[in-house]
Design an enzyme around this catalytic site. Sequence first.
Site, short mmCIF file in Angstrom:
data_model
loop_
_atom_site.label_atom_id
_atom_site.label_comp_id
_atom_site.label_asym_id
_atom_site.label_seq_id
_atom_site.Cartn_x
_atom_site.Cartn_y
_atom_site.Cartn_z
N LYS A 79 14.26 26.54 53.10
CA LYS A 79 14.53 27.94 52.75
C LYS A 79 14.26 28.27 51.29
O LYS A 79 14.09 29.44 50.95
CB LYS A 79 15.98 28.29 53.08
CG LYS A 79 16.22 28.42 54.58
CD LYS A 79 17.67 28.54 54.92
CE LYS A 79 17.90 28.60 56.41
NZ LYS A 79 17.65 29.92 57.00
N GLN A 82 13.71 22.55 58.08
CA GLN A 82 15.16 22.77 58.11
C GLN A 82 15.86 21.83 59.10
O GLN A 82 16.88 21.20 58.77
CB GLN A 82 15.45 24.22 58.48
CG GLN A 82 16.93 24.57 58.57
CD GLN A 82 17.16 25.99 59.09
OE1 GLN A 82 16.22 26.76 59.31
NE2 GLN A 82 18.41 26.34 59.28
N ASP A 100 23.77 32.62 50.30
CA ASP A 100 23.37 33.17 51.59
C ASP A 100 24.47 32.85 52.61
O ASP A 100 24.83 31.69 52.77
CB ASP A 100 22.04 32.54 52.02
CG ASP A 100 21.47 33.18 53.27
OD1 ASP A 100 21.81 34.33 53.56
OD2 ASP A 100 20.67 32.52 53.95
N GLU A 128 15.07 33.25 67.31
CA GLU A 128 15.82 33.84 68.42
C GLU A 128 14.90 34.63 69.34
O GLU A 128 15.02 34.55 70.57
CB GLU A 128 16.92 34.75 67.87
CG GLU A 128 18.03 34.01 67.14
CD GLU A 128 18.84 34.95 66.28
OE1 GLU A 128 19.85 35.48 66.77
OE2 GLU A 128 18.45 35.17 65.11
N ASP A 157 14.91 36.12 54.21
CA ASP A 157 15.14 34.71 53.87
C ASP A 157 14.19 33.85 54.72
O ASP A 157 14.59 33.28 55.73
CB ASP A 157 16.61 34.37 54.13
CG ASP A 157 16.92 32.91 53.85
OD1 ASP A 157 16.22 32.30 53.03
OD2 ASP A 157 17.88 32.39 54.46
N GLU A 162 14.10 35.78 58.29
CA GLU A 162 15.49 36.13 58.56
C GLU A 162 15.75 37.50 57.94
O GLU A 162 15.67 37.65 56.72
CB GLU A 162 16.45 35.08 57.99
CG GLU A 162 16.37 33.77 58.77
CD GLU A 162 17.43 32.76 58.41
OE1 GLU A 162 17.82 31.99 59.30
OE2 GLU A 162 17.88 32.72 57.26
N THR A 166 12.25 33.77 48.96
CA THR A 166 13.14 34.78 49.55
C THR A 166 12.64 36.11 49.01
O THR A 166 12.48 36.27 47.80
CB THR A 166 14.60 34.55 49.11
OG1 THR A 166 15.00 33.23 49.49
CG2 THR A 166 15.54 35.56 49.74
N GLU A 204 17.95 40.17 56.59
CA GLU A 204 19.32 40.13 56.05
C GLU A 204 19.56 41.33 55.14
O GLU A 204 18.63 42.05 54.76
CB GLU A 204 19.52 38.85 55.21
CG GLU A 204 19.15 37.57 55.95
CD GLU A 204 19.72 36.31 55.32
OE1 GLU A 204 20.60 36.43 54.43
OE2 GLU A 204 19.29 35.22 55.72
N HIS A 262 23.95 35.87 65.74
CA HIS A 262 22.95 34.95 65.20
C HIS A 262 23.47 33.52 65.17
O HIS A 262 22.78 32.58 65.59
CB HIS A 262 22.54 35.40 63.79
CG HIS A 262 21.65 34.42 63.09
ND1 HIS A 262 20.33 34.23 63.45
CD2 HIS A 262 21.89 33.54 62.09
CE1 HIS A 262 19.79 33.30 62.68
NE2 HIS A 262 20.71 32.85 61.85
N ARG A 266 11.57 26.31 60.05
CA ARG A 266 12.56 25.74 60.98
C ARG A 266 12.38 24.25 61.20
O ARG A 266 13.35 23.54 61.48
CB ARG A 266 12.49 26.47 62.32
CG ARG A 266 12.79 27.95 62.26
CD ARG A 266 14.16 28.22 61.70
NE ARG A 266 14.45 29.66 61.68
CZ ARG A 266 15.54 30.17 61.12
NH1 ARG A 266 16.44 29.40 60.53
NH2 ARG A 266 15.74 31.47 61.13
#
Length: 404
Positions: free
Chosen positions: A248, A235, A121, A353, A228, A194, A252, A196, A128, A232
């Site tokens: 993570k 993480q 990844d 975000e 993904d 996420e 996925t 992607e 970002h 948080r």
Amino acid sequence: MPLPRTWVRDADGSPYDVDNLPYGVVSTRGTGGDAARVGVRIGDRVLDLGAAARELRPEWTPLLTAPELNPLLAAGPARWAEVRAWVRTLLTDVAHASKLRLLGLDEVTCHLPVRVGDYVDFYASEHHATNIGRILRPDGAALAPNWKHLPVGYHGRAGSIVVSGTGVRRPTGQRKAPEADAPTFGPSTRLDIEAELGFVVGRSVPWGERVAVSDFERTVFGVAGINDWSARDIQAWEYVPLGPHLGKSFATTMSAWVTPLAALAVARVPVPGQDVALVEYLREDEPQGYDITVEVELNGTVVARAPYRSMYWSPAQMLAHLTVNGASLRAGDLYASGTISGPEPDQLGSLMELSAGGTRPFTAGGAQRTFLADGDEVVLHYSAPGARGRIGLGEVRGTILPAR
Ligand SMILES: O=C(O)/C=C/C(=O)CC(=O)CC(=O)O
Ligand SMILES: [Ca+2]
Ligand SMILES: [Mg+2]
């Protein structure tokens, strides 16, 4: 020259016209089901390519009756082009219609299309990386000094890649609030997405060899949508100094459809501009990305439209970087772009975000959200310009199940 028309009802002019033709792996629903094999999406139907090969091209049976795309990927770019040309002929020349089996999308189960070997990844969006850097490291520089010199990435967990539609269980783990003395253990309270783009590797590359940026198109077979999922809180506590791990690796999600690069020729666009001198192996005459848009839908509300064309690093540069140390590639390896975020507030590919690090709730599905609640459904819709209108690249769907 007029563009060829398909005889498949309602498919002509749809996002899944004969210019597109993404591949998946399907089985028929119903009593016991049947063996999974390769299918091609046309309109809201699936051409049973396994059955077509048995009937019309027995020499391609091993590539098209497998329960995964890997044998087709491994067959290499010349074969990819032949199979695609053949499928186009089948679907545009009505003489073939009676020999083919078309299945309704609602009649089939879509399986994970690729047996993914290694999964990497990246972190290729400057927007970002800047946003996340500010949230996670408010006292440091938003971008680390390496960021514009190499495509930053980490190795993810191939074994927990699941197909679109699979429920995602909220992970449990350690997290520690900055002001707390000690970590606590429990279900993640900051579960995120996420949005992607994934690149599916076809050609194997032996250990010790590198892939040049110019070899991207003969090495990568196609693209898939990727979510993904990211916890948080887990993480933020675990990632120093080795990077993402259990926050993570729990899940996925990958789209059921893999769109060949051949379908994306019209969507090729230059990357926005790289403003530092690169070492030789990353230099590309005109780095190209894709004009793919990801619509992020949460509980029925579109909360963002993330533009892949705003990504800083090109997929060819990510591939060259991935192999510059001699790491091998196998058919079915997957690398993902990293979260796609554009410069605008409605172009952000993560809730981290969209909610300014969890400080600014937004409305979706008639309710306030910062991070995901149990029962929330996220759907990522991928599309790109095609030869006659937009083409669809499938969707990535997942619903959050409560922690065990
Ligand atoms: O900057 C960090 O420490 C973490 C960044 C991410 O979580 C993003 C990541 O997984 C890569 C990406 O999706 O862009
Ligand atoms: Ca990611
Ligand atoms: Mg993940």
